[in-house]
Design a protein around this motif. Structure first.
Motif, mmCIF file in Angstrom:
data_model
loop_
_atom_site.group_PDB
_atom_site.id
_atom_site.type_symbol
_atom_site.label_atom_id
_atom_site.label_comp_id
_atom_site.label_asym_id
_atom_site.label_seq_id
_atom_site.Cartn_x
_atom_site.Cartn_y
_atom_site.Cartn_z
ATOM 1 N N ASP A 28 34.818 45.420 27.522
ATOM 2 C CA ASP A 28 33.400 45.691 27.760
ATOM 3 C C ASP A 28 32.615 44.409 27.997
ATOM 4 O O ASP A 28 31.748 44.343 28.867
ATOM 5 C CB ASP A 28 32.791 46.442 26.564
ATOM 6 C CG ASP A 28 32.853 47.947 26.751
ATOM 7 O OD1 ASP A 28 33.227 48.392 27.857
ATOM 8 O OD2 ASP A 28 32.537 48.689 25.806
ATOM 9 N N ILE A 29 32.915 43.366 27.222
ATOM 10 C CA ILE A 29 32.191 42.108 27.375
ATOM 11 C C ILE A 29 32.560 41.429 28.685
ATOM 12 O O ILE A 29 31.702 40.870 29.377
ATOM 13 C CB ILE A 29 32.445 41.188 26.166
ATOM 14 C CG1 ILE A 29 31.825 41.806 24.918
ATOM 15 C CG2 ILE A 29 31.854 39.795 26.409
ATOM 16 C CD1 ILE A 29 31.973 40.988 23.659
ATOM 17 N N LYS A 30 33.823 41.511 29.071
ATOM 18 C CA LYS A 30 34.248 40.938 30.357
ATOM 19 C C LYS A 30 33.564 41.662 31.522
ATOM 20 O O LYS A 30 33.119 41.034 32.483
ATOM 21 C CB LYS A 30 35.769 41.018 30.500
ATOM 22 C CG LYS A 30 36.524 40.074 29.586
ATOM 23 C CD LYS A 30 38.024 40.316 29.680
ATOM 24 C CE LYS A 30 38.785 39.460 28.690
ATOM 25 N NZ LYS A 30 40.244 39.766 28.712
ATOM 26 N N ALA A 303 34.110 46.479 46.081
ATOM 27 C CA ALA A 303 33.584 45.136 45.828
ATOM 28 C C ALA A 303 34.508 44.345 44.907
ATOM 29 O O ALA A 303 34.836 43.181 45.179
ATOM 30 C CB ALA A 303 32.179 45.214 45.232
ATOM 31 N N ILE A 304 34.936 44.971 43.823
ATOM 32 C CA ILE A 304 35.803 44.265 42.870
ATOM 33 C C ILE A 304 37.152 43.965 43.496
ATOM 34 O O ILE A 304 37.677 42.841 43.378
ATOM 35 C CB ILE A 304 35.964 45.075 41.567
ATOM 36 C CG1 ILE A 304 34.622 45.165 40.836
ATOM 37 C CG2 ILE A 304 37.015 44.434 40.658
ATOM 38 C CD1 ILE A 304 34.639 46.035 39.598
ATOM 39 N N LEU A 305 37.730 44.931 44.180
ATOM 40 C CA LEU A 305 39.029 44.712 44.815
ATOM 41 C C LEU A 305 38.936 43.690 45.951
ATOM 42 O O LEU A 305 39.926 43.027 46.275
ATOM 43 C CB LEU A 305 39.595 46.040 45.335
ATOM 44 C CG LEU A 305 39.990 47.060 44.259
ATOM 45 C CD1 LEU A 305 40.508 48.345 44.901
ATOM 46 C CD2 LEU A 305 41.049 46.485 43.308
ATOM 47 N N ALA A 306 37.744 43.557 46.534
ATOM 48 C CA ALA A 306 37.561 42.575 47.607
ATOM 49 C C ALA A 306 37.546 41.149 47.075
ATOM 50 O O ALA A 306 37.818 40.202 47.819
ATOM 51 C CB ALA A 306 36.270 42.861 48.358
ATOM 52 N N GLU A 343 43.374 45.046 34.808
ATOM 53 C CA GLU A 343 42.603 44.211 33.876
ATOM 54 C C GLU A 343 42.742 42.737 34.252
ATOM 55 O O GLU A 343 41.827 41.941 34.019
ATOM 56 C CB GLU A 343 43.046 44.439 32.431
ATOM 57 C CG GLU A 343 42.121 43.757 31.443
ATOM 58 C CD GLU A 343 42.235 44.293 30.019
ATOM 59 O OE1 GLU A 343 41.544 43.753 29.135
ATOM 60 O OE2 GLU A 343 43.011 45.250 29.787
ATOM 61 N N SER A 344 43.856 42.379 34.856
ATOM 62 C CA SER A 344 44.038 40.987 35.285
ATOM 63 C C SER A 344 43.011 40.617 36.352
ATOM 64 O O SER A 344 42.582 39.460 36.439
ATOM 65 C CB SER A 344 45.465 40.756 35.800
ATOM 66 O OG SER A 344 45.714 41.531 36.960
ATOM 67 N N ARG A 345 42.611 41.596 37.180
ATOM 68 C CA ARG A 345 41.576 41.336 38.188
ATOM 69 C C ARG A 345 40.221 41.065 37.507
ATOM 70 O O ARG A 345 39.471 40.182 37.927
ATOM 71 C CB ARG A 345 41.465 42.546 39.146
ATOM 72 C CG ARG A 345 40.299 42.500 40.108
ATOM 73 C CD ARG A 345 40.404 41.338 41.099
ATOM 74 N NE ARG A 345 39.119 41.105 41.762
ATOM 75 C CZ ARG A 345 38.151 40.343 41.274
ATOM 76 N NH1 ARG A 345 38.317 39.700 40.124
ATOM 77 N NH2 ARG A 345 37.033 40.187 41.927
ATOM 78 N N ILE A 346 39.928 41.800 36.442
ATOM 79 C CA ILE A 346 38.717 41.554 35.662
ATOM 80 C C ILE A 346 38.786 40.172 35.022
ATOM 81 O O ILE A 346 37.797 39.427 34.997
ATOM 82 C CB ILE A 346 38.525 42.635 34.574
ATOM 83 C CG1 ILE A 346 38.478 44.042 35.197
ATOM 84 C CG2 ILE A 346 37.281 42.357 33.745
ATOM 85 C CD1 ILE A 346 37.328 44.296 36.132
ATOM 86 N N PHE A 350 36.244 36.891 35.067
ATOM 87 C CA PHE A 350 35.753 36.366 33.791
ATOM 88 C C PHE A 350 35.997 34.862 33.703
ATOM 89 O O PHE A 350 35.102 34.103 33.299
ATOM 90 C CB PHE A 350 36.449 37.087 32.631
ATOM 91 C CG PHE A 350 36.008 36.607 31.275
ATOM 92 C CD1 PHE A 350 34.736 36.898 30.804
ATOM 93 C CD2 PHE A 350 36.855 35.858 30.472
ATOM 94 C CE1 PHE A 350 34.317 36.455 29.555
ATOM 95 C CE2 PHE A 350 36.448 35.415 29.227
ATOM 96 C CZ PHE A 350 35.181 35.712 28.765
ATOM 97 N N ARG A 351 37.178 34.413 34.123
ATOM 98 C CA ARG A 351 37.479 32.976 34.071
ATOM 99 C C ARG A 351 36.575 32.186 35.025
ATOM 100 O O ARG A 351 36.087 31.104 34.678
ATOM 101 C CB ARG A 351 38.951 32.731 34.412
ATOM 102 C CG ARG A 351 39.913 33.092 33.280
ATOM 103 C CD ARG A 351 41.307 32.566 33.564
ATOM 104 N NE ARG A 351 41.918 33.210 34.716
ATOM 105 C CZ ARG A 351 42.654 34.310 34.661
ATOM 106 N NH1 ARG A 351 42.847 34.921 33.495
ATOM 107 N NH2 ARG A 351 43.193 34.818 35.755
ATOM 108 N N ARG A 352 36.348 32.715 36.221
ATOM 109 C CA ARG A 352 35.473 32.014 37.172
ATOM 110 C C ARG A 352 34.044 31.920 36.628
ATOM 111 O O ARG A 352 33.385 30.880 36.749
ATOM 112 C CB ARG A 352 35.451 32.752 38.518
ATOM 113 C CG ARG A 352 36.753 32.690 39.297
ATOM 114 C CD ARG A 352 36.554 33.282 40.694
ATOM 115 N NE ARG A 352 37.820 33.554 41.338
ATOM 116 C CZ ARG A 352 38.295 34.755 41.628
ATOM 117 N NH1 ARG A 352 37.577 35.828 41.341
ATOM 118 N NH2 ARG A 352 39.463 34.905 42.216
ATOM 119 N N ILE A 353 33.577 33.013 36.046
ATOM 120 C CA ILE A 353 32.216 33.043 35.503
ATOM 121 C C ILE A 353 32.080 32.066 34.346
ATOM 122 O O ILE A 353 31.100 31.315 34.247
ATOM 123 C CB ILE A 353 31.846 34.478 35.072
ATOM 124 C CG1 ILE A 353 31.782 35.395 36.296
ATOM 125 C CG2 ILE A 353 30.504 34.491 34.335
ATOM 126 C CD1 ILE A 353 31.803 36.879 35.965
#
Length: 410
Positions: A28-30, A303-306, A343-346, A350-353
């Motif tokens: 949820d936080i990610k 958008a997320i998959l892109a 979840e790895s895509r999320i 998260f790491r970039r942010i």
């Protein structure tokens, strides 16, 4: 670079501690870090404040509707400060402060006068860009706004363009001039610790239509040179983030999806070809170029998959339905749970942010992280001691009962 890495690690460590100590769901936080929202009115909104406090939102955006009409600087500063203080992870507090028409902090509220990119470019030197860039950046920094969705690096290649040329939002029709002036604008922001985001990728300058109102197709007007400012600024290290556009370009995206929803455009061109590994923001997901042609779930999925990292839901566009945080959260979480999005895509986003957030006023962020970490570690230690004390008491009680039982038997 090493200092930035330390802050990234500290942010991630803080995130892990907060999840453990407060019983929060890490997914949820990610997901929350991937959402940028607007808020109503000229004061702190209690519902948005609670969403920020619970880690369901990682970024907010300021519009003119949020500027208090009196004592504007101090009143707006109090608003951004309150949201920032409530955030478990530092917030991106964002704004579109290009100058000219796209100007939320108007002089009628007591803020410095601003001019368009086109007007800056008319000067015989770069001094105009430097002056207005510094004036804007220093104002934003004082208000606690840490990302400016500027500069526009679209080329003013279509003089009748209703969204770019008409409002003087582009520096020039010449890509080399755009690179030169955008670099100076960004430099002034960096002096004050304010991040910037180039827009509108992969190029909105040749469009004939406005994506706020519907589809803008540039298939027959877009030119390859529109990518040159992005390539040059990425190569020179002057790109903090990039904002996508909702334009349709079938030369780049055969399926005809807007750039924001296109894997070919975002991952294929921006990430793989231009080698940009930073944060990608969407333009407003409530613009009619998206909402009139895609349902909410489909738009979020694409958008997320892109390869998008942060999606913007401003709730600021007339005729678009309200998109609540809980609704968007639920959609993304459901897609992760059913395998539509991994979840790895999320985690990638998260790491970039986190890496970009590590650049927010490095000293202040580091200090606040140390304070938060110390507090959370202290709370964890206290909880662990409490558990140990209760366990010791139970063991001691058990021993006494055994002794009493043996005594009674004898």
């Amino acid at each position: 670079m090493q200092k930035g890495l330390v802050v990234v690690l500290a942010l991630v460590l803080l995130f892990n501690y907060q999840v453990m100590s407060q019983g929060r769901d890490s997914l949820d936080i990610k997901i929350g870090q991937m959402l940028l929202i607007g808020f109503p009115g000229t004061q702190v909104d209690t519902a948005v404040l609670e969403e920020v406090r619970n880690g369901k939102v990682g970024s907010i955006i300021i519009f003119e509707k949020n500027i208090p009409p009196t004592n504007s600087f101090v009143a707006l500063k109090k608003i951004t400060w309150t949201y920032q203080q409530a955030a478990p992870i530092p917030l991106f507090v964002t704004i579109d402060q290009e100058g000219g028409k796209v100007n939320r902090l108007k002089s009628k509220y007591g803020f410095p006068n601003s001019i368009t990119a086109a007007a800056m470019a008319k000067a015989t030197s770069l001094d105009s860009v430097r002056f207005y860039g510094e004036s804007t950046a220093s104002t934003l920094a004082g208000l606690g706004i840490n990302i400016n969705f500027a500069p526009v690096v679209d080329l003013s290649s279509n003089p009748t363009n209703p969204i770019i040329a008409k409002h003087g939002r582009a520096f020039s029709a010449n890509e080399d001039s755009v690179i030169l002036m955008a670099t100076e604008f960004i430099k002034q922001h960096r002096k004050y610790g304010v991040l910037t985001s180039l827009k509108h990728f992969p190029g909105h300058g040749s469009s004939k239509d406005d994506t706020h109102l519907g589809i803008a197709d540039v298939t027959n007007t877009w030119e390859e040179r529109e990518l040159k400012p992005y390539q040059a600024l990425i190569d020179s290290g002057y790109v903090d983030a990039v904002m996508t556009s909702h334009i349709v370009n079938k030369r780049l995206e055969p399926d005809g999806h807007p750039g924001t929803l296109s894997d070919d455009v975002i991952t294929g061109i921006l990430r793989n070809r231009l080698h940009f590994n930073g944060v990608v923001f969407t333009d407003d997901m409530q613009m009619h170029a998206i909402t009139k042609h895609y349902g909410l779930e489909e738009a979020i999925k694409l958008a997320i998959l892109a390869g998008v990292d942060i999606m913007t839901f401003s709730n600021n566009i007339s005729g678009s339905d309200q998109r609540t945080v809980d609704k968007v959260h639920g959609i993304i979480r459901s897609m992760v749970q059913n395998g539509t999005i991994s979840e790895s895509r999320i985690d990638e986003s998260f790491r970039r942010i986190m890496k970009l957030k590590a650049q927010l006023g490095a000293k202040d962020v580091t200090a606040s992280l140390k304070e938060s970490l110390a507090k959370t570690q202290s709370e964890l230690a206290a909880a662990q001691n409490s558990v140990k004390e209760n366990r010791d008491k139970r063991e001691e009680t058990g021993k006494k009962k055994k002794k009493k039982s043996k005594k009674n038997k004898s």
